[in-house]
Design a protein around this motif. Structure first.
Motif, PDB file in Angstrom:
ATOM      1  N   THR A   1     -55.388 -49.109-184.957  1.00  0.00           N
ATOM      2  CA  THR A   1     -56.035 -50.397-184.703  1.00  0.00           C
ATOM      3  C   THR A   1     -56.156 -50.687-183.205  1.00  0.00           C
ATOM      4  N   TYR A   2     -55.078 -50.443-182.449  1.00  0.00           N
ATOM      5  CA  TYR A   2     -55.037 -50.868-181.052  1.00  0.00           C
ATOM      6  C   TYR A   2     -54.997 -49.704-180.045  1.00  0.00           C
ATOM      7  N   GLY A   3     -55.001 -48.470-180.519  1.00  0.00           N
ATOM      8  CA  GLY A   3     -54.859 -47.310-179.631  1.00  0.00           C
ATOM      9  C   GLY A   3     -55.891 -47.248-178.529  1.00  0.00           C
ATOM     10  N   GLN A   4     -57.151 -47.470-178.867  1.00  0.00           N
ATOM     11  CA  GLN A   4     -58.207 -47.393-177.854  1.00  0.00           C
ATOM     12  C   GLN A   4     -58.020 -48.490-176.796  1.00  0.00           C
ATOM     13  N   LEU A   5     -57.668 -49.685-177.221  1.00  0.00           N
ATOM     14  CA  LEU A   5     -57.428 -50.785-176.286  1.00  0.00           C
ATOM     15  C   LEU A   5     -56.228 -50.466-175.385  1.00  0.00           C
ATOM     16  N   ILE A   6     -55.157 -49.936-175.965  1.00  0.00           N
ATOM     17  CA  ILE A   6     -53.975 -49.574-175.181  1.00  0.00           C
ATOM     18  C   ILE A   6     -54.343 -48.506-174.149  1.00  0.00           C
ATOM     19  N   GLY A   7     -55.112 -47.506-174.567  1.00  0.00           N
ATOM     20  CA  GLY A   7     -55.541 -46.454-173.648  1.00  0.00           C
ATOM     21  C   GLY A   7     -56.383 -46.998-172.507  1.00  0.00           C
ATOM     22  N   THR A   8     -57.294 -47.875-172.807  1.00  0.00           N
ATOM     23  CA  THR A   8     -58.146 -48.487-171.774  1.00  0.00           C
ATOM     24  C   THR A   8     -57.313 -49.301-170.794  1.00  0.00           C
ATOM     25  N   GLN A   9     -56.369 -50.081-171.326  1.00  0.00           N
ATOM     26  CA  GLN A   9     -55.489 -50.888-170.467  1.00  0.00           C
ATOM     27  C   GLN A   9     -54.611 -49.993-169.590  1.00  0.00           C
ATOM     28  N   ALA A  10     -54.093 -48.916-170.149  1.00  0.00           N
ATOM     29  CA  ALA A  10     -53.252 -47.996-169.378  1.00  0.00           C
ATOM     30  C   ALA A  10     -54.049 -47.384-168.239  1.00  0.00           C
ATOM     31  N   GLN A  11     -55.258 -46.936-168.508  1.00  0.00           N
ATOM     32  CA  GLN A  11     -56.087 -46.338-167.460  1.00  0.00           C
ATOM     33  C   GLN A  11     -56.411 -47.339-166.364  1.00  0.00           C
ATOM     34  N   ALA A  12     -56.607 -48.587-166.738  1.00  0.00           N
ATOM     35  CA  ALA A  12     -56.941 -49.610-165.752  1.00  0.00           C
ATOM     36  C   ALA A  12     -55.748 -50.002-164.892  1.00  0.00           C
ATOM     37  N   SER A  13     -54.536 -49.927-165.445  1.00  0.00           N
ATOM     38  CA  SER A  13     -53.371 -50.429-164.715  1.00  0.00           C
ATOM     39  C   SER A  13     -52.507 -49.341-164.076  1.00  0.00           C
ATOM     40  N   LEU A  14     -52.657 -48.100-164.493  1.00  0.00           N
ATOM     41  CA  LEU A  14     -51.828 -47.024-163.947  1.00  0.00           C
ATOM     42  C   LEU A  14     -52.590 -46.232-162.897  1.00  0.00           C
ATOM     43  N   ASN A  15     -51.847 -45.721-161.937  1.00  0.00           N
ATOM     44  CA  ASN A  15     -52.426 -44.868-160.911  1.00  0.00           C
ATOM     45  C   ASN A  15     -51.609 -43.570-160.880  1.00  0.00           C
ATOM     46  N   PRO A  16     -51.902 -42.623-161.763  1.00  0.00           N
ATOM     47  CA  PRO A  16     -51.084 -41.407-161.853  1.00  0.00           C
ATOM     48  C   PRO A  16     -51.183 -40.557-160.588  1.00  0.00           C
ATOM     49  N   LEU A  17     -50.082 -39.867-160.269  1.00  0.00           N
ATOM     50  CA  LEU A  17     -50.053 -38.967-159.116  1.00  0.00           C
ATOM     51  C   LEU A  17     -50.903 -37.726-159.348  1.00  0.00           C
ATOM     52  N   HIS A  18     -50.977 -37.281-160.590  1.00  0.00           N
ATOM     53  CA  HIS A  18     -51.685 -36.038-160.896  1.00  0.00           C
ATOM     54  C   HIS A  18     -52.457 -36.209-162.201  1.00  0.00           C
ATOM     55  N   VAL A  19     -53.731 -35.912-162.135  1.00  0.00           N
ATOM     56  CA  VAL A  19     -54.593 -35.984-163.318  1.00  0.00           C
ATOM     57  C   VAL A  19     -55.193 -34.596-163.529  1.00  0.00           C
TER      58      VAL A  19
END
Length: 133
Positions: free
Chosen positions: A14-32
């Motif tokens: 139900t919420y996985g896509q929203l969680i993924g979008t929020q994570a991408q918007a708020s996180l700044n990973p060192l390595h992608v």
């Protein structure tokens, strides 16, 4: 809608896509992996798989930044190789690209000491391994 979620699978569906979008918007990973190149591992006797190479690179970046890192993986995912390669790459000279002599300590349960010695010798050329008991 939350009341319709009875399991973690229901919640993620139900919420996985929203969680993924929020994570991408708020996180700044060192390595992608899709953006960044992994380190070079040509001096290892056995090269890591591509996913392991990216995990090693991410760990090296994290340790250079904060001097602390957790790496968690399933049994058989190559955690020993990753740990060995991380230590090896942290000893690499920034100017020459060569690995400076270094010491690394492995603390593990007694039933794993022979496995670690085998893994280290099978990964790093010309290394010396000493088991303390």
């Amino acid at each position: 809608m939350l009341s319709a979620c009875n399991t973690i699978s229901d919640y993620l569906n139900t919420y996985g896509q929203l969680i993924g979008t929020q994570a991408q918007a708020s996180l700044n990973p060192l390595h992608v992996p899709s953006r960044d190149e992994p380190l070079c591992f040509s001096d290892l006797k056995r090269p890591p798989f591509p996913a392991q190479a990216h995990a090693i690179t991410a760990c090296v970046k994290q340790l250079k930044r904060d001097r602390a890192c957790f790496f968690v993986g399933e049994q058989g995912s190559g955690k020993s190789l990753i740990g060995i390669a991380v230590a090896h790459n942290l000893a690499r000279s920034h100017t020459t690209g060569l690995v400076n002599p270094y010491r690394a300590s492995v603390m593990c349960p007694p039933h794993l000491t022979h496995k670690w010695e085998r893994e280290i010798r099978g990964t790093i050329s010309g290394c010396e391994v000493i088991q303390l008991r």
